[in-house]
Design a protein around this motif. Structure first.
Motif, PDB file in Angstrom:
ATOM      1  N   GLU A  79     -25.588 -96.351 -59.833  1.00  0.00           N
ATOM      2  CA  GLU A  79     -24.422 -97.199 -59.595  1.00  0.00           C
ATOM      3  C   GLU A  79     -23.256 -96.557 -60.331  1.00  0.00           C
ATOM      4  O   GLU A  79     -23.280 -96.432 -61.561  1.00  0.00           O
ATOM      5  N   VAL A  80     -22.276 -96.109 -59.563  1.00  0.00           N
ATOM      6  CA  VAL A  80     -21.121 -95.411 -60.133  1.00  0.00           C
ATOM      7  C   VAL A  80     -19.882 -96.266 -59.936  1.00  0.00           C
ATOM      8  O   VAL A  80     -19.519 -96.601 -58.812  1.00  0.00           O
ATOM      9  N   SER A  81     -19.252 -96.614 -61.033  1.00  0.00           N
ATOM     10  CA  SER A  81     -18.026 -97.403 -61.005  1.00  0.00           C
ATOM     11  C   SER A  81     -16.876 -96.495 -61.436  1.00  0.00           C
ATOM     12  O   SER A  81     -16.950 -95.838 -62.476  1.00  0.00           O
ATOM     13  N   CYS A  82     -15.836 -96.441 -60.637  1.00  0.00           N
ATOM     14  CA  CYS A  82     -14.680 -95.602 -60.953  1.00  0.00           C
ATOM     15  C   CYS A  82     -13.441 -96.488 -61.044  1.00  0.00           C
ATOM     16  O   CYS A  82     -13.130 -97.223 -60.110  1.00  0.00           O
ATOM     17  N   ALA A 104     -24.741 -96.127 -64.185  1.00  0.00           N
ATOM     18  CA  ALA A 104     -26.057 -96.618 -64.586  1.00  0.00           C
ATOM     19  C   ALA A 104     -27.079 -96.062 -63.594  1.00  0.00           C
ATOM     20  O   ALA A 104     -26.825 -96.048 -62.385  1.00  0.00           O
ATOM     21  N   VAL A 105     -28.185 -95.589 -64.116  1.00  0.00           N
ATOM     22  CA  VAL A 105     -29.297 -95.142 -63.279  1.00  0.00           C
ATOM     23  C   VAL A 105     -30.547 -95.811 -63.835  1.00  0.00           C
ATOM     24  O   VAL A 105     -30.922 -95.548 -64.986  1.00  0.00           O
ATOM     25  N   PRO A 106     -31.182 -96.684 -63.058  1.00  0.00           N
ATOM     26  CA  PRO A 106     -32.374 -97.381 -63.542  1.00  0.00           C
ATOM     27  C   PRO A 106     -33.428 -96.406 -64.075  1.00  0.00           C
ATOM     28  O   PRO A 106     -33.739 -95.397 -63.434  1.00  0.00           O
ATOM     29  N   GLY A 107     -33.918 -96.705 -65.270  1.00  0.00           N
ATOM     30  CA  GLY A 107     -34.985 -95.913 -65.869  1.00  0.00           C
ATOM     31  C   GLY A 107     -34.536 -94.650 -66.589  1.00  0.00           C
ATOM     32  O   GLY A 107     -35.372 -93.935 -67.130  1.00  0.00           O
ATOM     33  N   VAL A 108     -33.233 -94.385 -66.613  1.00  0.00           N
ATOM     34  CA  VAL A 108     -32.743 -93.184 -67.294  1.00  0.00           C
ATOM     35  C   VAL A 108     -31.990 -93.614 -68.550  1.00  0.00           C
ATOM     36  O   VAL A 108     -30.997 -94.338 -68.465  1.00  0.00           O
ATOM     37  N   PRO A 109     -32.466 -93.178 -69.732  1.00  0.00           N
ATOM     38  CA  PRO A 109     -31.800 -93.547 -70.977  1.00  0.00           C
ATOM     39  C   PRO A 109     -30.363 -93.034 -71.012  1.00  0.00           C
ATOM     40  O   PRO A 109     -30.054 -91.960 -70.464  1.00  0.00           O
ATOM     41  N   LYS A 139     -18.881 -92.432 -68.906  1.00  0.00           N
ATOM     42  CA  LYS A 139     -19.700 -93.303 -69.759  1.00  0.00           C
ATOM     43  C   LYS A 139     -21.007 -93.658 -69.062  1.00  0.00           C
ATOM     44  O   LYS A 139     -20.997 -94.146 -67.929  1.00  0.00           O
ATOM     45  N   ALA A 140     -22.118 -93.439 -69.754  1.00  0.00           N
ATOM     46  CA  ALA A 140     -23.434 -93.838 -69.256  1.00  0.00           C
ATOM     47  C   ALA A 140     -23.743 -95.243 -69.761  1.00  0.00           C
ATOM     48  O   ALA A 140     -23.486 -95.565 -70.918  1.00  0.00           O
ATOM     49  N   ARG A 141     -24.297 -96.069 -68.896  1.00  0.00           N
ATOM     50  CA  ARG A 141     -24.712 -97.427 -69.309  1.00  0.00           C
ATOM     51  C   ARG A 141     -26.227 -97.482 -69.329  1.00  0.00           C
ATOM     52  O   ARG A 141     -26.913 -96.876 -68.581  1.00  0.00           O
TER      53      ARG A 141
END
Length: 141
Positions: A79-82, A104-109, A139-141
């Motif tokens: 999910e990429v929010s710009c 955000a990528v499910p399962g990726v720290p 930014k990674a969530r």
């Protein structure tokens, strides 16, 4: 420094009439929108900053999927929010843009994802186009 294209892979074409209070239409007619200035809430209208944010988010998502796959990570559910900011500057034109991309990528720290974001930023054509011209925060969530 300008980087020349070695080979054109695709050309997008759009025509705008009336600037921020007009319309923009792509040559295939699939995008045909009424425009309005960013702070004017006109029903059914969008603004150039929203169009830029949509294009950047889509392009960055594809770049992320490519680099993630190279690292054995499935980013198909990313999910990429710009967010694109329009503001004033001290430049002769007086206006500028800023970009924030949150992913955000499910399962990726977040720490691993942040590294992938920097790799995607290095390959995304939109990132390349704005590099050194406007601030881009990843930014990674």
């Amino acid at each position: 420094m300008t980087t020349e294209l070695n080979k054109v892979l695709y050309t997008a074409k759009a025509n705008a009439v009336g600037g921020r209070s007009g319309t923009v239409v792509t040559d295939d007619g699939r995008l045909d929108v009424q425009l309005a200035p960013p702070r004017k809430k006109t029903p059914g209208a969008t603004n150039p900053e929203q169009l830029f944010a949509a294009g950047f988010a889509a392009c960055f998502t594809s770049a992320l999927a490519e680099v993630a796959a190279e690292h054995g990570v499935d980013a198909s559910q990313a999910e990429v929010s710009c967010e694109v900011d329009l503001g004033t500057t001290s430049t002769p034109g007086g206006y500028g843009l800023g970009v924030r991309i949150e992913v955000a990528v499910p399962g990726v720290p977040a720490e691993k994802l942040q590294d992938l974001l920097h790799a995607a930023d290095a390959t995304c054509p939109y990132s390349e186009a704005v590099r050194g011209n406007i601030p881009v925060v990843l930014k990674a969530r």
